[in-house]
Design an enzyme around this catalytic site. Structure first.
Site, mmCIF file in Angstrom:
data_model
loop_
_atom_site.group_PDB
_atom_site.id
_atom_site.type_symbol
_atom_site.label_atom_id
_atom_site.label_comp_id
_atom_site.label_asym_id
_atom_site.label_seq_id
_atom_site.Cartn_x
_atom_site.Cartn_y
_atom_site.Cartn_z
ATOM 1 N N ASP A 130 1.343 5.479 0.077
ATOM 2 C CA ASP A 130 0.707 6.603 0.749
ATOM 3 C C ASP A 130 0.282 7.677 -0.243
ATOM 4 O O ASP A 130 0.616 7.633 -1.431
ATOM 5 C CB ASP A 130 1.679 7.226 1.757
ATOM 6 C CG ASP A 130 2.019 6.294 2.900
ATOM 7 O OD1 ASP A 130 1.154 5.494 3.286
ATOM 8 O OD2 ASP A 130 3.163 6.371 3.412
ATOM 9 N N ARG A 140 10.343 7.193 3.770
ATOM 10 C CA ARG A 140 10.297 8.648 3.933
ATOM 11 C C ARG A 140 10.992 9.075 5.224
ATOM 12 O O ARG A 140 11.625 10.133 5.267
ATOM 13 C CB ARG A 140 8.851 9.126 3.899
ATOM 14 C CG ARG A 140 8.200 8.978 2.520
ATOM 15 C CD ARG A 140 6.725 9.297 2.568
ATOM 16 N NE ARG A 140 6.496 10.653 3.041
ATOM 17 C CZ ARG A 140 5.294 11.118 3.397
ATOM 18 N NH1 ARG A 140 4.234 10.312 3.358
ATOM 19 N NH2 ARG A 140 5.161 12.367 3.806
ATOM 20 N N ARG A 190 0.832 -1.195 0.000
ATOM 21 C CA ARG A 190 0.000 0.000 0.000
ATOM 22 C C ARG A 190 0.871 1.251 0.000
ATOM 23 O O ARG A 190 1.698 1.434 0.890
ATOM 24 C CB ARG A 190 -0.927 -0.001 1.223
ATOM 25 C CG ARG A 190 -1.966 -1.113 1.184
ATOM 26 C CD ARG A 190 -2.794 -1.142 2.451
ATOM 27 N NE ARG A 190 -1.988 -1.543 3.599
ATOM 28 C CZ ARG A 190 -2.475 -1.712 4.825
ATOM 29 N NH1 ARG A 190 -3.763 -1.512 5.059
ATOM 30 N NH2 ARG A 190 -1.688 -2.081 5.817
ATOM 31 N N TYR A 209 12.034 0.145 -3.911
ATOM 32 C CA TYR A 209 11.579 1.525 -4.051
ATOM 33 C C TYR A 209 12.734 2.376 -4.556
ATOM 34 O O TYR A 209 13.904 2.088 -4.304
ATOM 35 C CB TYR A 209 11.118 2.082 -2.706
ATOM 36 C CG TYR A 209 9.745 1.633 -2.266
ATOM 37 C CD1 TYR A 209 8.613 2.430 -2.490
ATOM 38 C CD2 TYR A 209 9.575 0.418 -1.611
ATOM 39 C CE1 TYR A 209 7.362 2.023 -2.073
ATOM 40 C CE2 TYR A 209 8.313 0.004 -1.197
ATOM 41 C CZ TYR A 209 7.210 0.813 -1.426
ATOM 42 O OH TYR A 209 5.967 0.392 -1.015
#
Length: 274
Positions: free
Chosen positions: A52, A197, A50, A110
């Site tokens: 953000d 992040r 999932r 990522y």
């Protein structure tokens, strides 16, 4: 009943993340709406990870169960005709019933794009993060190596994280620079909520000389989110790909190729920098 896997690419700026919400306006909402129209029946989806609000995906993997008979090419073209411009299915495959987009995943990748310049660029808004203070590449690279391996990442998880354990195995972090642009690559078995992040916030602090590379070790040991840097912005973050067992034979994408399409940046492939 058959199980279909889809590879989905999306530009996350218009969306409140992946996961469906009561008010809609998520990637899952628009994808399931398109699937409902395409199959003429309600469809539920499960994704690999999932994302953000504002986070993008180059190759998000999704699966669904359906009785509808369609060619694989029809799944791609038919759905894309019903999806907004910021979301597009890249491929479709029929998979065995033991395939699960989330639980069959063995690793996730990522990338984070960051531009360091004294002035922000409106042309890159939403796609590439920005800092105006200078960054030292070597300091961030030194810090990143402390993160590789199995660690308790409590210092880098959101207070809203629902994961049962904060322990994750980071298999690789690479940081490259070309001109004003920095490309960060993160690979792990899985990630915690806001983990990348939060790691980016720390790495930027170190790159700006506000903390030494050894600060990473202190934060890992303390396991306290309050001691680390603020959560960094979402705009530069992309879910690049997901690893599955080879027997599922799912397509993979090369993040470098997609990055070229995105911004024309010419980063050398990771293998060439080892």
């Amino acid at each position: 009943m058959k199980r279909i896997a889809l590879g989905v690419c999306y530009e996350g700026t218009p969306w409140l993340g992946w996961q469906s919400q009561a008010g809609g306006n998520t990637v899952q909402d628009v994808l399931e709406q398109a699937l409902g129209r395409f199959t003429a029946q309600p469809v539920s989806t499960i994704c690999a990870g999932r994302t953000d609000t504002g986070v993008h995906a180059l190759n998000q993997v999704v699966h669904l169960d359906t009785t509808v008979e369609r060619s694989l090419e029809s799944w791609v073209r038919g759905l894309n005709a019903l999806l907004p411009d910021s979301v597009a299915v890249q491929w479709a495959r029929e998979v065995p019933e033991d395939f699960h987009a989330r639980f069959s995943a063995q690793g996730r990748h990522y990338i984070y794009l960051l531009r360091q310049h004294r002035v922000r660029s409106p042309l890159l808004q939403g796609r590439v993060a920005w800092v105006f203070r200078p960054l030292e590449l070597s300091l961030m690279q030194q810090a990143a190596q402390h993160l590789v391996g199995e660690h308790d990442f409590s210092a880098f998880r959101s207070s809203q994280c629902q994961a049962a354990s904060p322990v994750r195995t980071m298999t690789q972090i690479q940081i490259q620079q070309q001109g004003d642009f920095f490309l960060f690559r993160f690979s792990a078995n899985a990630f915690l909520h806001h983990m990348i992040r939060n790691l980016m916030g720390m790495l930027v602090y170190i790159g700006q000389g506000r903390q030494p590379p050894s600060w990473v070790l202190h934060l890992l040991a303390q396991r306290d989110r309050r001691l680390s840097a603020p959560t960094f912005e979402a705009s530069g973050l992309y879910l690049a790909g997901v690893d599955y067992p080879a027997h599922f034979d799912l397509p993979t994408s090369d993040p470098d190729d997609l990055l070229y399409e995105l911004s024309g940046l010419r980063f050398a492939k990771a293998a060439e920098n080892k």
